[in-house]
Every structure is written in structure tokens, then in C-alpha cells.
Scaffold this active site. Structure first.
Site, PDB file in Angstrom:
ATOM      1  N   HIS A 142     -61.085  31.691   5.282  1.00  0.00           N
ATOM      2  CA  HIS A 142     -60.792  33.088   4.966  1.00  0.00           C
ATOM      3  C   HIS A 142     -61.797  33.645   3.963  1.00  0.00           C
ATOM      4  O   HIS A 142     -62.277  34.781   4.105  1.00  0.00           O
ATOM      5  CB  HIS A 142     -59.381  33.214   4.382  1.00  0.00           C
ATOM      6  CG  HIS A 142     -58.281  32.969   5.375  1.00  0.00           C
ATOM      7  ND1 HIS A 142     -58.025  31.723   5.898  1.00  0.00           N
ATOM      8  CD2 HIS A 142     -57.352  33.816   5.909  1.00  0.00           C
ATOM      9  CE1 HIS A 142     -56.997  31.805   6.729  1.00  0.00           C
ATOM     10  NE2 HIS A 142     -56.572  33.052   6.763  1.00  0.00           N
TER      11      HIS A 142
ATOM     12  N   HIS B 218     -55.626  26.818  -1.130  1.00  0.00           N
ATOM     13  CA  HIS B 218     -56.945  26.395  -1.591  1.00  0.00           C
ATOM     14  C   HIS B 218     -57.016  26.201  -3.090  1.00  0.00           C
ATOM     15  O   HIS B 218     -56.243  26.800  -3.848  1.00  0.00           O
ATOM     16  CB  HIS B 218     -58.006  27.422  -1.169  1.00  0.00           C
ATOM     17  CG  HIS B 218     -58.277  27.435   0.296  1.00  0.00           C
ATOM     18  ND1 HIS B 218     -58.974  26.428   0.930  1.00  0.00           N
ATOM     19  CD2 HIS B 218     -57.924  28.320   1.262  1.00  0.00           C
ATOM     20  CE1 HIS B 218     -59.041  26.698   2.227  1.00  0.00           C
ATOM     21  NE2 HIS B 218     -58.414  27.833   2.448  1.00  0.00           N
TER      22      HIS B 218
END
Length: 236
Positions: free
Chosen positions: A167, A211
Site C-alpha cells: 500500500h 506494518h
């Protein structure tokens, strides 16, 4: 001449990317991790889910389409507009390949896998990645008693490794390419809005437990490196 050199044409893009990296680094100094358990308001969950969706499959295509309309609104000549879109498409392909290869090389567990370990659902984060897809789904489902559905719904959809953040690479690619384009055209408001959106994407990945902060920064650096492989045409 220097003004016509390959690297000189890349400077606006790298300026935009540097600003993004600086802003994102500043945010990560105070927001590098988050408590993943507990209740979450619908407003917060919806906001971060929309941000992450705008850079993820399949809705990143909407973002791509919007950005590819930029040459139309700036009234670029047809040849220059086609070249611009071709450059962006090539950069997207390179970023997808890089993301896929790096995940297989690094094999770093996502933050939420450690939360599953903390909850006693798996013995270790590494063990989670040894499970079958159905077993991973069941493990995440067990976490819903302690973790908001706004987060676990994303965990079930993304059970691969953490580094890099696909992303964030996508968001950084948009910044280095289109942010650079806006910078060249002196459209600083548009460039700033793009950087603001990309920062929101990075924050959403931390908030969701997908993340680590190092994943975010490494992804930005990766986008900058890939940008060097994109050809420049005289007309653009």
C-alpha cells in the site's frame, strides 16, 4: 545540457518524495506502534479502512484512474499525455514485482501476528505463517473477542509477510510520479494534497497492525529507487 539530462528531470519527483518521507518520518516518531486490542469507534475504523482501501486491491484502480485524468485536466498534448500514462503504468508494474519479490525474500511477520501470539492463539508469530490459509483465518477469527472487526477484517485478507508495504509503495509511487508532475507545473496545492493522502495511507497501515514503521520507510525508499528505472521523454 543539464536541464535536459535524465536525472535533472527526476528532481521534482524526488523533491515530492523527500517531503513525503520527511512528513512520514515525523509522524512515525510519535506513532510507530499502536494498541491493537480494545474497542474502536466506527468513525475511526471507517476512516482508516477507507484510506488503506484507496491504495489496496481492488480500489487502488480508482485512484489510478483519477490520477490518469490529470493530463486531461492540465490540457497536455495527446502524445505527452500518453507518454505520461505509460511511464506511470511501468512504474506500477515495477512496484508490484518489487513488492512481491521482497516479501518472499524478507519474510518478516506482520505486527498483528505478534498480537495473536500475545493472546495465546499461536505459540509464535513464525508459527502463524506455517498454518494453512483456513487455519490462519480461524486464528484471526479467535482474536475478534479482543480485537475490533475493523482490524481483523483486514488481517484475514492479508496473511502474507510485512516488508515491504504494498500500500505504501503504491502511495509513494503516486507521490514521486504525480507529485513531481505537479511540482513541475507549480501546482503545489495538488502536490500537498497528494502527500497528505499518502501520509494517511501510511498511518492507516500502522493503525491496522499490518506494518512496522521500518516497512513504511523502506517502501518509500523502494519507490524512489524504482523511479530511476523509468524512462524520460523529451515531450514530458
Amino acid at each position: 545540457m543539464l536541464t535536459n539530462s535524465f536525472l535533472f528531470k527526476k528532481v521534482p519527483g524526488f523533491i515530492a518524495l523527500l517531503i513525503y518521507a520527511t512528513v512520514m518520518s515525523g509522524v512515525l516518531m510519535f506513532y510507530s506502534s499502536v494498541e491493537l486490542t480494545g474497542s474502536v469507534s466506527d468513525y475511526t475504523g471507517r476512516t482508516f479502512s477507507l484510506l488503506t482501501a484507496s491504495a489496496g486491491n481492488p480500489y487502488f484502480l480508482v485512484t489510478v484512474c483519477v490520477l490518469c485524468l490529470v493530463p486531461l485536466f492540465t490540457k497536455l498534448p495527446r502524445k505527452a499525455a500518453i507518454q505520461l500514462v505509460m511511464q506511470f503504468a511501468l512504474l506500477l508494474v515495477l512496484s508490484f514485482v518489487a513488492k512481491t519479490v521482497l516479501k518472499h525474500i524478507t519474510e518478516i511477520p506482520r505486527p498483528y501476528s505478534y498480537q495473536l501470539q500475545s493472546l495465546g492463539i499461536v505459540h509464535s508469530a513464525d508459527e502463524f505463517y506455517q498454518l494453512t490459509d483456513s487455519e490462519k483465518e480461524k486464528a484471526v477469527q479467535l482474536a475478534t473477542a479482543n480485537v475490533s472487526d475493523w482490524r481483523t477484517s483486514h488481517w484475514q485478507g492479508e496473511t502474507n509477510y510485512s516488508l515491504p508495504s504494498g500500500h505504501t509503495i503504491f502511495a509513494a509511487v503516486c507521490v514521486v510520479f504525480w507529485g513531481g508532475f505537479f511540482w513541475k507545473k507549480h501546482q503545489l496545492t495538488a502536490a500537498s494534497l497528494l502527500i497528505l493522502w499518502a501520509t494517511g495511507v501510511g498511518i492507516s497501515r500502522i493503525w491496522l497492525g499490518m506494518h512496522w514503521s521500518t516497512d513504511i520507510l523502506a517502501s518509500i525508499a523502494c519507490a524512489g529507487l524504482l523511479y530511476l528505472f523509468i524512462p524520460e521523454w523529451k515531450d514530458t
